[in-house]
Design a protein around this motif. Structure first.
Motif, PDB file in Angstrom:
ATOM      1  N   LYS A 191     -24.790  28.003  29.721  1.00 32.20           N
ATOM      2  CA  LYS A 191     -24.213  27.342  30.901  1.00 32.20           C
ATOM      3  C   LYS A 191     -23.002  26.507  30.497  1.00 32.20           C
ATOM      4  CE  LYS A 191     -25.395  24.418  34.860  1.00 32.20           C
ATOM      5  NZ  LYS A 191     -24.174  23.608  34.738  1.00 32.20           N
ATOM      6  N   TRP A 192     -23.100  25.834  29.337  1.00 32.63           N
ATOM      7  CA  TRP A 192     -21.994  25.021  28.839  1.00 32.63           C
ATOM      8  C   TRP A 192     -20.766  25.883  28.542  1.00 32.63           C
ATOM      9  CZ3 TRP A 192     -20.469  24.803  23.427  1.00 32.63           C
ATOM     10  CH2 TRP A 192     -19.504  23.828  23.159  1.00 32.63           C
ATOM     11  N   ILE A 193     -20.999  27.071  27.970  1.00 24.18           N
ATOM     12  CA  ILE A 193     -19.897  27.991  27.675  1.00 24.18           C
ATOM     13  C   ILE A 193     -19.218  28.427  28.966  1.00 24.18           C
ATOM     14  CG2 ILE A 193     -19.348  30.303  26.812  1.00 24.18           C
ATOM     15  CD1 ILE A 193     -21.457  29.872  24.654  1.00 24.18           C
ATOM     16  N   GLU A 242     -14.826  34.495  27.440  1.00 27.70           N
ATOM     17  CA  GLU A 242     -13.499  35.059  27.157  1.00 27.70           C
ATOM     18  C   GLU A 242     -12.572  34.018  26.535  1.00 27.70           C
ATOM     19  OE1 GLU A 242     -14.921  35.023  30.092  1.00 27.70           O
ATOM     20  OE2 GLU A 242     -15.501  37.095  30.526  1.00 27.70           O
ATOM     21  N   ASN A 243     -12.747  32.755  26.927  1.00 25.11           N
ATOM     22  CA  ASN A 243     -11.859  31.697  26.436  1.00 25.11           C
ATOM     23  C   ASN A 243     -12.512  30.833  25.356  1.00 25.11           C
ATOM     24  OD1 ASN A 243      -9.753  32.301  28.371  1.00 25.11           O
ATOM     25  ND2 ASN A 243     -11.111  31.438  29.929  1.00 25.11           N
ATOM     26  N   PHE A 244     -13.703  31.230  24.927  1.00 23.68           N
ATOM     27  CA  PHE A 244     -14.452  30.398  23.977  1.00 23.68           C
ATOM     28  C   PHE A 244     -13.701  30.266  22.651  1.00 23.68           C
ATOM     29  CE2 PHE A 244     -17.956  29.656  20.915  1.00 23.68           C
ATOM     30  CZ  PHE A 244     -18.476  28.502  21.481  1.00 23.68           C
ATOM     31  N   GLY A 245     -13.173  31.402  22.154  1.00 20.87           N
ATOM     32  CA  GLY A 245     -12.443  31.377  20.885  1.00 20.87           C
ATOM     33  C   GLY A 245     -11.185  30.521  20.955  1.00 20.87           C
ATOM     34  N   LYS A 246     -10.475  30.603  22.089  1.00 26.20           N
ATOM     35  CA  LYS A 246      -9.256  29.801  22.241  1.00 26.20           C
ATOM     36  C   LYS A 246      -9.571  28.313  22.240  1.00 26.20           C
ATOM     37  CE  LYS A 246      -6.933  33.366  25.002  1.00 26.20           C
ATOM     38  NZ  LYS A 246      -6.365  33.681  26.335  1.00 26.20           N
TER      39      LYS A 246
END
Length: 245
Positions: free
Chosen positions: A179-181, A188-192
């Motif tokens: 949920k936090w992610i 999709e934007n986690f790495g950025k």
């Protein structure tokens, strides 16, 4: 308990080199002996899940290393103070006797002379309801779950392994992290967010979830459903339907 154990796993009982695992056991045994001699602490050699490395299941083959490991453990049981790792024998080279503790799920798969009475003392651990409640209560101690709620959780999911109750807690964390992610922009934007952020940008902060009995019970039913799917689906039979049992 004030013990400094030397730990091995069943994965170290096999090697591409013949004799290597047996030598490794003797080296670890001598290391535990040196802990006693040099540090003045009690020590032991612990091998986890030994049946996974030495057990005979169905048509599995016995390898040379399996035989050497069994022979090494039998020799250590019979001569615990004389342990060679390849050097010349010396009268003064006496090793402190070190307990060897092994864990496993099915000792009937292990070479019988190794586990015979007099060479191995066997302890069968099957916790009763009170033991399970106390252990699970310690698991949830930091979360502030009271003992009466722990009893309700254990009674709601009887006949489960202790790992199951630990998985309840992990599952609630998994859901909160997912949920936090989503809240910080999705996978999709986690790495950025973490790897390509600017120096002046701060990292997103994850706030651990507050554990409640309701959340744990909900996670428990989810795990039970997964167990049932594994038992009912039997994909291996579906893939090999042309092979008769």
């Amino acid at each position: 308990m004030g013990i400094e154990p030397v730990i091995m796993s069943a994965g170290e009982l096999e090697s591409e080199r013949a004799g290597e695992p047996g030598k490794l056991i003797r080296e670890r045994y001598r290391t535990a002996s040196q802990v006693v001699q040099n540090q003045g602490k009690m020590s032991c050699l612990m091998i986890n899940d030994i049946d996974a490395g030495l057990g005979r299941f169905g048509n599995t083959q016995m390898t040379v290393n399996n035989q050497i490991v069994v022979g090494t453990l039998m020799n250590l049981s019979d001569n615990p103070t004389r342990v060679s790792i390849g050097q010349d024998w010396r009268e003064s080279d006496v090793t402190n006797r070190i307990p060897i503790i092994v864990t496993g799920n099915d000792f009937s798969t292990i070479y019988a002379p190794l586990i015979r009475d007099g060479r191995m003392d066997k302890f069968y651990w099957q916790p009763n309801h009170e033991d399970i409640v106390n252990i699970v209560h310690r698991m949830y101690e930091k979360d502030g779950i009271p003992k009466d709620e722990v009893i309700k959780i254990v009674n709601t999911f009887p006949n489960q392994a202790l790992d199951f109750y630990g998985a309840l807690r992990s599952r609630t964390y998994d859901r909160s992290i997912l949920k936090w992610i989503e809240d910080i922009g999705g996978i999709e934007n986690f790495g950025k967010k973490f790897l390509k952020r600017k120096k002046d940008q701060s990292l997103p902060v994850f706030i651990p979830p507050e554990q409640t009995m309701e959340a744990l019970v909900d996670s428990g039913y989810s795990l039970i459903k997964e167990q049932q799917l594994i038992m009912e689906t039997k994909l291996s039979k579906e893939y090999m339907k042309n092979i008769q049992e």
